[in-house]
Design an enzyme around this catalytic site. Structure first.
Site, mmCIF file in Angstrom:
data_model
loop_
_atom_site.group_PDB
_atom_site.id
_atom_site.type_symbol
_atom_site.label_atom_id
_atom_site.label_comp_id
_atom_site.label_asym_id
_atom_site.label_seq_id
_atom_site.Cartn_x
_atom_site.Cartn_y
_atom_site.Cartn_z
ATOM 1 C CE LYS A 52 -3.892 -2.250 2.220
ATOM 2 N NZ LYS A 52 -4.568 -2.633 3.451
ATOM 3 C CD GLN A 96 -3.679 -4.316 6.554
ATOM 4 O OE1 GLN A 96 -3.537 -3.363 5.786
ATOM 5 N NE2 GLN A 96 -4.348 -5.402 6.224
ATOM 6 C CG ASP A 119 -10.260 -0.114 4.810
ATOM 7 O OD1 ASP A 119 -9.957 -0.440 3.639
ATOM 8 O OD2 ASP A 119 -9.607 -0.447 5.814
#
Ligand code: NAD
Length: 281
Positions: A52, A96, A119
């Site tokens: 990422k 995460q 997200d």
């Protein structure tokens, strides 16, 4: 059969995003920023986060990773999120997953300001998506959606069958296809006749976590099949779709690897840029 090349589609999307970041920089004299919080040292999470960070830098985003040990207290994480919520240089915050057991996932998700929720997991974004309003959309279903649209730009009236009802994949995928005027059936582990449901579909999205669950004789001719699954088996990584069998029937199919996976990170970058744009006046 069209083999849907997710790697190429992700590359194209990243090129578009790179150009967009450069235009935004010229216009606002600043670039969108993504901050990832990583707790613990689980190997897969370390790899995801590294990828990422690398991809974010490649398209010109400001990218930071804040690392905490496995033992980090929940309050420390929540306080850091509060601080990042107020930081103008941070457009998107991603924590995460999975988290260590002593940290409450829902509390963490809800601590992120919805405008920085790259997200798309915050209940406000989930609600906005299901109401058809503008929102951050979870990266994997967003990637699937973009791949489907590449094959078939007009989804009006298509029958879509989603296999799996997770908050991460199945449910947001359903909302995205409903918005495109598909007739959507969402199936799951208690569905009585999964094969029968799939045989009705013009579009199948499989997000289950069972190797090669969707068989060749579950798919009628001219169906677009999107395979979200990533399953480690003796013969390597396979999806939720029996690729060799299904490729004989389907109109289009994503491979695993090289299908949905590469789009997920590209969509995270897209979400970060979209969060930035929504907050500029
Ligand atoms: P999950 O475990 O949260 O949900 C799985 C869903 O499948 C559940 O809703 C369950 O009801 C359903 N299910 C289970 N058994 C079933 C059966 N026999 N028939 C029909 N439905 C059944 O999974 P998830 O987080 O949505 O992930 C699904 C898969 O996608 C996994 O293989 C995961 O590794 C993969 N994944 C890939 C990406 C990517 O970037 N490509 C991202 C996230 C997840």
């Amino acid at each position: 059969m069209i083999l849907i090349d997710g790697k190429k589609a992700a590359e194209e999307l990243r090129e578009e995003l790179k150009k967009e970041v450069s235009d935004l920089k010229a216009k606002y004299n600043k670039v969108p920023g993504l901050t990832v919080i990583l707790i613990g040292d689980m190997a897969p999470s370390q790899i995801y986060v590294r990828n990422k960070e690398k991809s974010a830098k490649e398209v010109g985003l400001k990218s930071d990773v804040i690392r905490y040990p496995d033992s980090a207290e929940e309050k420390v994480i929540l306080d850091k999120i509060k601080e990042l919520n107020l930081d103008d240089t941070v457009s998107g915050i991603l924590v995460q997953l999975p988290l260590p057991k002593h940290i409450n996932k829902q509390k963490v998700i809800e601590a992120i300001h919805p405008s920085k929720d790259v997200d798309g997991f915050h209940p406000m974004n989930v609600g906005n998506l299901s109401s058809g309003y503008e929102s951050s959309v979870p990266c994997t279903p967003l990637g699937c959606y973009l791949l489907i649209k590449k094959v078939e730009p007009n989804l009006n009236g298509k029958k879509a069958v989603i296999v799996g009802r997770s908050n991460l994949n199945g449910k947001p995928m359903t909302q995205l296809l409903l918005k495109e005027n598909c007739t959507v059936t969402i199936t799951h582990s208690r569905t009585k006749d999964l094969k029968g449901e799939c045989l009705e579909a013009d579009i199948i999205v499989a997000a289950v976590g069972i190797p090669e669950l969707v068989k060749g004789d579950w798919v009628k001719k001219d169906t677009i099949v999107i395979d979200v699954g990533i399953n480690k088996t003796d013969k390597g990584i396979v999806g939720d779709v029996a690729f060799d069998e299904v490729s004989k029937n389907a109109k289009a199919l994503t491979p695993v690897p090289g299908g949905v996976g590469p789009m997920t990170i590209a969509c995270l970058l897209k979400n970060t840029i979209d969060c930035f744009k929504r907050t500029q006046v």
